[in-house]
Write an enzyme that holds these catalytic residues in place. Structure first.
Site, PDB file in Angstrom:
ATOM      1  CG  HIS A 101      -0.279  -0.146   2.530  1.00 56.05           C
ATOM      2  ND1 HIS A 101       0.150  -1.373   2.990  1.00 56.05           N
ATOM      3  CD2 HIS A 101       0.061   0.761   3.485  1.00 56.05           C
ATOM      4  CE1 HIS A 101       0.702  -1.216   4.181  1.00 56.05           C
ATOM      5  NE2 HIS A 101       0.678   0.059   4.504  1.00 56.05           N
ATOM      6  CG  HIS A 103       0.785   5.317   4.251  1.00 57.50           C
ATOM      7  ND1 HIS A 103      -0.070   5.260   5.324  1.00 57.50           N
ATOM      8  CD2 HIS A 103       1.540   4.185   4.326  1.00 57.50           C
ATOM      9  CE1 HIS A 103       0.166   4.154   6.030  1.00 57.50           C
ATOM     10  NE2 HIS A 103       1.144   3.487   5.443  1.00 57.50           N
TER      11      HIS A 103
HETATM   12  P1  AMP Z   1       1.686   0.417   7.530  1.00 53.25           P
HETATM   13  O1  AMP Z   1       2.033   0.586   8.990  1.00 53.25           O
HETATM   14  O2  AMP Z   1       2.490   1.252   6.596  1.00 53.25           O
HETATM   15  O3  AMP Z   1       1.646  -1.047   7.144  1.00 53.25           O
HETATM   16  O4  AMP Z   1       0.221   1.004   7.392  1.00 53.25           O
HETATM   17  C1  AMP Z   1      -0.936   0.281   7.621  1.00 53.25           C
HETATM   18  C2  AMP Z   1      -2.037   1.284   7.722  1.00 53.25           C
HETATM   19  O5  AMP Z   1      -3.269   0.596   7.585  1.00 53.25           O
HETATM   20  C3  AMP Z   1      -2.091   2.042   9.050  1.00 53.25           C
HETATM   21  O6  AMP Z   1      -1.908   3.436   8.799  1.00 53.25           O
HETATM   22  C4  AMP Z   1      -3.484   1.738   9.589  1.00 53.25           C
HETATM   23  O7  AMP Z   1      -4.104   2.846  10.190  1.00 53.25           O
HETATM   24  C5  AMP Z   1      -4.225   1.287   8.336  1.00 53.25           C
HETATM   25  N1  AMP Z   1      -5.333   0.375   8.545  1.00 53.25           N
HETATM   26  C6  AMP Z   1      -5.314  -0.776   9.245  1.00 53.25           C
HETATM   27  N2  AMP Z   1      -6.530  -1.361   9.205  1.00 53.25           N
HETATM   28  C7  AMP Z   1      -7.330  -0.562   8.448  1.00 53.25           C
HETATM   29  C8  AMP Z   1      -8.687  -0.623   8.025  1.00 53.25           C
HETATM   30  N3  AMP Z   1      -9.486  -1.639   8.375  1.00 53.25           N
HETATM   31  N4  AMP Z   1      -9.166   0.381   7.264  1.00 53.25           N
HETATM   32  C9  AMP Z   1      -8.364   1.405   6.907  1.00 53.25           C
HETATM   33  N5  AMP Z   1      -7.075   1.514   7.261  1.00 53.25           N
HETATM   34  C10 AMP Z   1      -6.555   0.544   8.026  1.00 53.25           C
END
Ligand code: AMP
Ligand code: ZN
Length: 141
Positions: A101, A103
């Site tokens: 993903h 950001h």
């Molecule tokens: P990372 O730490 O770069 O892997 O980012 C994962 C991101 O996913 C974090 O910023 C979380 O807030 C986000 N996240 C986790 N679960 C969900 C969800 N169900 N819906 C939207 N965002 C999510």
């Protein structure tokens, strides 16, 4: 992490809710539940790849194209003054969801949200930059 248990695969399949902002055959974008700043969005390939490093080039291009367009809309419609693009790759870099993903984080002022501390050049003087540059440049395709 297999696709059955992956939280972002569950979002793609509609098994858990999300605030979608864009969808096509290959790419999905939705608001990050954490909202580092207002409008913080995640862009993902619908197909599961673990992270930035293992995602095929053609998929990467589609994801980054959507990320760019979302950043442009954040600037035009949310009043953002800047945008950070970030992809954490592996747990040592802060990755917590192991489905690739990007950001897209709109920035409204220097103080809020994300803070990444880059070292000052003076702190790196024990490193041999020519050797590091050669190591990378001779391997890159
Ligand atoms: P990372 O730490 O770069 O892997 O980012 C994962 C991101 O996913 C974090 O910023 C979380 O807030 C986000 N996240 C986790 N679960 C969900 C969800 N169900 N819906 C939207 N965002 C999510
Ligand atoms: Zn997944």
């Amino acid at each position: 992490m297999n696709e059955k248990d992956c939280i972002f695969c569950k979002i793609v399949r509609g098994e858990i809710p999300s605030h979608k902002v864009y969808e096509d055959d290959d790419v999905l974008a939705f608001l990050d539940i954490g909202q580092v700043t207002k409008g913080h969005t995640l862009v993902i390939p619908k197909k599961h790849y673990d992270n930035f490093l293992s995602t095929p080039q053609e998929v990467m291009h589609k994801v980054m194209d959507v990320a760019q367009r979302i950043g442009q809309v954040q600037m035009m419609k949310l009043g953002a003054k800047g945008v950070n693009i970030l992809s954490n790759c592996n747990k040592e870099a802060g990755q917590s969801v192991f489905h690739f993903h990007v950001h897209v984080i709109p920035r409204y002022g220097a103080k809020e949200g994300l803070k990444i501390e880059f070292k000052q050049p003076s702190e790196l003087k024990d490193l041999s930059l020519p050797i590091i540059a050669e190591t990378i440049s001779k391997e890159i395709k």
